[in-house]
Scaffold this active site. Structure first.
Site, short mmCIF file in Angstrom:
data_model
loop_
_atom_site.label_atom_id
_atom_site.label_comp_id
_atom_site.label_asym_id
_atom_site.label_seq_id
_atom_site.Cartn_x
_atom_site.Cartn_y
_atom_site.Cartn_z
N LYS A 19 35.10 14.97 5.44
CA LYS A 19 35.49 15.42 6.79
C LYS A 19 34.55 16.53 7.25
CE LYS A 19 40.15 13.81 6.08
NZ LYS A 19 41.48 14.02 5.56
N ASP A 69 45.81 15.30 13.17
CA ASP A 69 46.29 14.22 12.31
C ASP A 69 47.38 13.41 13.02
OD1 ASP A 69 45.25 13.55 9.87
OD2 ASP A 69 46.29 15.12 8.74
N GLN A 129 45.27 18.93 4.31
CA GLN A 129 45.13 17.72 3.48
C GLN A 129 46.41 17.45 2.69
OE1 GLN A 129 42.32 15.62 3.50
NE2 GLN A 129 43.63 14.29 2.29
#
Ligand SMILES: NC(=O)c1ccc[n+]([C@@H]2O[C@H](COP(=O)([O-])OP(=O)(O)OC[C@H]3O[C@@H](n4cnc5c(N)ncnc54)[C@H](OP(=O)(O)O)[C@@H]3O)[C@@H](O)[C@H]2O)c1
Length: 295
Positions: A54, A121, A98
């Site tokens: 990422k 997200d 994460q």
């Protein structure tokens, strides 16, 4: 019939090129650089790889990237304090914590603490709700990537019988909601199967499009699909290591057998995987534009 391969890596590269240009324009015209903060708690090797990818992709596209690595014994309060700080940081437009988090931290508390306007997200309940009513700001990355794969491969979803195997909050449920909307690249008749489904084959055999996110190798075999089906395999299963010590990855579909019946199919790796990070970049760009009133 041997299936056409839906090459996620190529489609992702094409979208990244589009994003790179848009990000450069944003900087030139508005002096605005999208910023993404990633937060990793602990040292899970797979998570470290994902966060590294990422970061690398952000930099390649011209996105400002900030990485916060915290020890595995970080308290929930300390993690929430960091999220609060990032919520207030004007350089940061997107925050990605994460998952999975260590067991002593409540994942829902953390996801709900992220400012919904920075929730790239798409997991905050506000964004889940907006998706449900068809007015999303941020679509969750993997499901959005799946929709883009279908659209950019010319696969018609309107009126199609779509069967999804898996009902997780990060893949199964959101892709069902996305494809259900009365919109372009959607408008499908959607069925969601899971371990409580009585006869999965009954559903998969009548599907025009099957999307599998079960996390089980060979969850879908050739006898479970009809000729001409389109198969999107989300699964990533590590089934061993090569002689060189590299992980051997397979999806959830018996690829070699199913490709002989399918019209189109995604490979693993190189199918859905590359799309997920690309959609994260797209959401970060959108978050920056939303924050600046440019959407
Ligand atoms: N490529 C990417 O970017 C990406 C992103 C996310 C996930 N993944 C991969 O996708 C897979 C699924 O991830 P996830 O997070 O959605 O998994 P998850 O949270 O474990 O959910 C799996 C779902 O599949 C269902 N299921 C499991 N085995 C099944 C079977 N044999 N038949 C029918 N349903 C079955 C489960 O049913 P119950 O609800 O009844 O337990 C559950 O709903 C994993 O391999 C993961 O690594 C890939």
């Amino acid at each position: 019939m041997t299936a056409q391969l839906i090459k996620g890596a190529e489609i992702a590269a094409q979208i990244r090129e589009e994003l790179k240009q848009e990000i450069a324009e944003l900087k030139e015209k508005h002096n605005l650089i999208p910023g993404l903060a990633t937060v990793l708690v602990g040292e899970d090797p797979a998570s470290q790889v994902y966060v590294g990818q990422k970061e690398k992709t952000s930099l390649a596209l011209g996105i400002y990237s900030e990485r916060h690595d915290l020890p595995a014994d970080t308290s929930e309060a300390d993690l929430l304090a960091l999220v609060d700080k990032l919520n207030k940081d004007q350089k940061i437009h997107g925050i990605l914590v994460q998952l999975p988090l260590p067991k002593h931290i409540n994942e829902t508390n953390v996801l709900c603490a992220i400012d919904p306007n920075k929730d790239v997200d798409g997991f905050h309940p506000v964004n889940v709700g907006k998706l449900m009513i068809g007015e999303p700001d941020f679509l969750p990355c993997t499901p959005h990537g799946i929709q883009q794969l279908l659209m950019r491969s010319g696969i018609e979803t309107s009126g199609a019988e779509v069967v999804i195997v898996g009902r997780s909050n990060i893949v199964g449920k959101p892709i069902a909601n996305i494809l259900l909307q009365k919109k372009e690249g959607a408008n499908a008749t959607v069925t969601v199967c899971h371990t409580g489904t009585r006869d999965i084959s009954f559903h998969t055999r009548r599907a025009d499009i099957i999307i599998v996110a079960a996390g089980k190798p060979k969850a879908i075999t050739a006898d479970m699909v009809k000729e001409g089906v389109v198969v999107i395999d989300v699964g990533v299963n590590r089934i061993g290591k090569t002689a060189e010590g590299k992980a051997i990855l397979v999806g959830d579909v018996d690829f070699d057998a199913v490709k002989e019946k399918a019209k189109a199919i995604t490979p693993v790796p190189g199918g859905v995987g590359p799309m997920t990070i690309t959609m994260l970049m797209l959401n970060t760009l959108k978050a920056a534009k939303l924050a600046a009133g440019l959407v």
